[in-house]
Scaffold this active site. Structure first.
Site, PDB file in Angstrom:
ATOM      1  N   GLY A 145     -50.468  38.242  20.007  1.00 17.54           N
ATOM      2  CA  GLY A 145     -51.718  38.722  19.408  1.00 17.54           C
ATOM      3  C   GLY A 145     -52.854  37.875  19.940  1.00 17.54           C
ATOM      4  N   GLN A 165     -61.389  34.302  19.454  1.00 15.08           N
ATOM      5  CA  GLN A 165     -60.631  33.271  20.162  1.00 15.08           C
ATOM      6  C   GLN A 165     -61.060  33.147  21.632  1.00 15.08           C
ATOM      7  OE1 GLN A 165     -56.620  34.833  18.583  1.00 15.08           O
ATOM      8  NE2 GLN A 165     -56.270  32.648  18.811  1.00 15.08           N
ATOM      9  N   CYS A 202     -50.584  29.491  16.600  1.00 12.19           N
ATOM     10  CA  CYS A 202     -51.876  30.089  16.969  1.00 12.19           C
ATOM     11  C   CYS A 202     -52.282  29.595  18.345  1.00 12.19           C
ATOM     12  CB  CYS A 202     -52.949  29.683  15.941  1.00 12.19           C
ATOM     13  SG  CYS A 202     -54.550  30.419  16.260  1.00 12.19           S
ATOM     14  N   LEU A 203     -52.737  30.511  19.171  1.00 12.86           N
ATOM     15  CA  LEU A 203     -53.124  30.131  20.534  1.00 12.86           C
ATOM     16  C   LEU A 203     -54.345  29.219  20.534  1.00 12.86           C
ATOM     17  CD1 LEU A 203     -52.514  33.534  22.325  1.00 12.86           C
ATOM     18  CD2 LEU A 203     -51.026  31.531  22.267  1.00 12.86           C
ATOM     19  N   HIS A 249     -52.620  37.908  10.668  1.00 12.99           N
ATOM     20  CA  HIS A 249     -53.086  36.680  11.329  1.00 12.99           C
ATOM     21  C   HIS A 249     -54.329  36.971  12.159  1.00 12.99           C
ATOM     22  CE1 HIS A 249     -52.317  32.791  13.606  1.00 12.99           C
ATOM     23  NE2 HIS A 249     -53.116  33.428  14.426  1.00 12.99           N
ATOM     24  N   GLU A 250     -54.300  38.113  12.894  1.00 14.47           N
ATOM     25  CA  GLU A 250     -55.450  38.451  13.745  1.00 14.47           C
ATOM     26  C   GLU A 250     -56.653  38.867  12.911  1.00 14.47           C
ATOM     27  OE1 GLU A 250     -52.917  37.381  16.642  1.00 14.47           O
ATOM     28  OE2 GLU A 250     -55.094  37.436  16.583  1.00 14.47           O
ATOM     29  N   HIS A 252     -58.524  36.005  11.749  1.00 16.44           N
ATOM     30  CA  HIS A 252     -59.430  35.449  12.768  1.00 16.44           C
ATOM     31  C   HIS A 252     -60.799  36.118  12.715  1.00 16.44           C
ATOM     32  CE1 HIS A 252     -57.252  32.522  15.210  1.00 16.44           C
ATOM     33  NE2 HIS A 252     -56.226  33.330  15.360  1.00 16.44           N
TER      34      HIS A 252
HETATM   35  O1  K2U Z   1     -53.783  34.813  17.159  1.00 18.54           O
HETATM   36  C1  K2U Z   1     -53.089  34.074  17.859  1.00 18.54           C
HETATM   37  O2  K2U Z   1     -53.346  32.880  18.009  1.00 18.54           O
HETATM   38  C2  K2U Z   1     -51.800  34.621  18.488  1.00 18.54           C
HETATM   39  C3  K2U Z   1     -50.696  34.303  17.542  1.00 18.54           C
HETATM   40  C4  K2U Z   1     -50.269  35.545  16.845  1.00 18.54           C
HETATM   41  C5  K2U Z   1     -49.225  35.261  15.801  1.00 18.54           C
HETATM   42  C6  K2U Z   1     -49.213  34.090  15.051  1.00 18.54           C
HETATM   43  C7  K2U Z   1     -48.225  33.897  14.087  1.00 18.54           C
HETATM   44  C8  K2U Z   1     -47.273  34.856  13.876  1.00 18.54           C
HETATM   45  C9  K2U Z   1     -47.307  36.013  14.620  1.00 18.54           C
HETATM   46  C10 K2U Z   1     -48.276  36.206  15.582  1.00 18.54           C
HETATM   47  C11 K2U Z   1     -49.543  33.571  18.246  1.00 18.54           C
HETATM   48  O3  K2U Z   1     -49.964  32.397  18.843  1.00 18.54           O
HETATM   49  S1  K2U Z   1     -48.731  34.441  19.467  1.00 18.54           S
HETATM   50  C12 K2U Z   1     -47.451  33.237  19.769  1.00 18.54           C
HETATM   51  C13 K2U Z   1     -46.252  33.621  18.974  1.00 18.54           C
HETATM   52  C14 K2U Z   1     -45.272  34.262  19.656  1.00 18.54           C
HETATM   53  C15 K2U Z   1     -44.164  34.706  18.962  1.00 18.54           C
HETATM   54  C16 K2U Z   1     -44.043  34.499  17.592  1.00 18.54           C
HETATM   55  C17 K2U Z   1     -45.046  33.836  16.907  1.00 18.54           C
HETATM   56  C18 K2U Z   1     -46.165  33.367  17.608  1.00 18.54           C
HETATM   57 ZN    ZN Z   2     -54.305  32.642  15.923  1.00 14.14          ZN
END
Ligand code: K2U
Ligand code: ZN
Length: 173
Positions: free
Chosen positions: A46, A51, A95-96, A137-138, A141
């Site tokens: 996501g 971001q 979170c990225l 989560h998105e 943001h």
């Molecule tokens: O928004 C973001 O920073 C991307 C997030 C999205 C996400 C966070 C928590 C749980 C689900 C999605 C992640 O950094 S994407 C990395 C990731 C990959 C697989 C599972 C969980 C997180």
């Molecule tokens: Zn995030």
């Protein structure tokens, strides 16, 4: 297509409530494409516009992790939650914008969302499990909320201090 730089917490732009997208223009289409490529490159499942420094209400996601299953890139513009399940789900989130930090967050297990697509049409669908966690989560943001805002103060402050140190080290590099 351009890979965009991902803002790292703490950054005031990550705490802002984003503005609705007023029209689905070619520029919004190009931004969405850049965000999808930036997300896949990270890698992530996501990515929200703030971001990458764009304070508008859109995010992308693709929670398909199995390489043998076709990717399912989604672009959600002006997304809104229209229903949430009573049942909750706890997931270790990352979170990225907060690299290499993970903590459990509890959210509704299933959500229904309505949004505007790149096709300019209204959409509504139900998301479950990881898709639901990611979509919430998105959407957080877009409202200036990070997953660490769902944690206790001590843990949130510890993670923020680690990110401040990381940013100092990156600035020296
Ligand atoms: O928004 C973001 O920073 C991307 C997030 C999205 C996400 C966070 C928590 C749980 C689900 C999605 C992640 O950094 S994407 C990395 C990731 C990959 C697989 C599972 C969980 C997180
Ligand atoms: Zn995030």
């Amino acid at each position: 297509m351009t890979l965009r730089s991902i803002l790292i917490h703490p950054d005031p732009r990550l705490k802002k409530v984003c503005e609705p997208v007023s029209a689905v223009t070619p520029e919004i289409g190009a931004l969405a494409e850049d965000m999808l490529q930036t997300m896949y490159d990270a890698p992530g499942i996501g990515l929200a516009a703030p971001q990458v420094g764009v304070l508008q209400r859109l995010f992308v996601m693709d929670c398909v992790k199995d390489d043998d299953v076709a990717a399912r890139p989604m672009v959600l513009i002006n997304p809104e939650i229209t229903w949430t399940s009573e049942e909750t789900n706890t997931y270790e989130e990352g979170c990225l914008s907060i690299p290499d930090q993970y903590a459990e967050v509890t959210r509704p297990k299933t959500v229904r969302m309505a949004w505007l697509g790149l096709d300019g049409k209204s959409h509504e669908d139900e998301f479950d499990a990881l898709w639901a966690t990611c979509a919430q989560h998105e959407l957080d943001h877009l409202n200036g909320t990070l997953f660490i805002d769902h944690l206790g103060r001590m843990k949130r402050q510890m993670i923020t201090r680690r990110m401040e140190k990381l940013k100092r080290e990156r600035a020296r590099a």
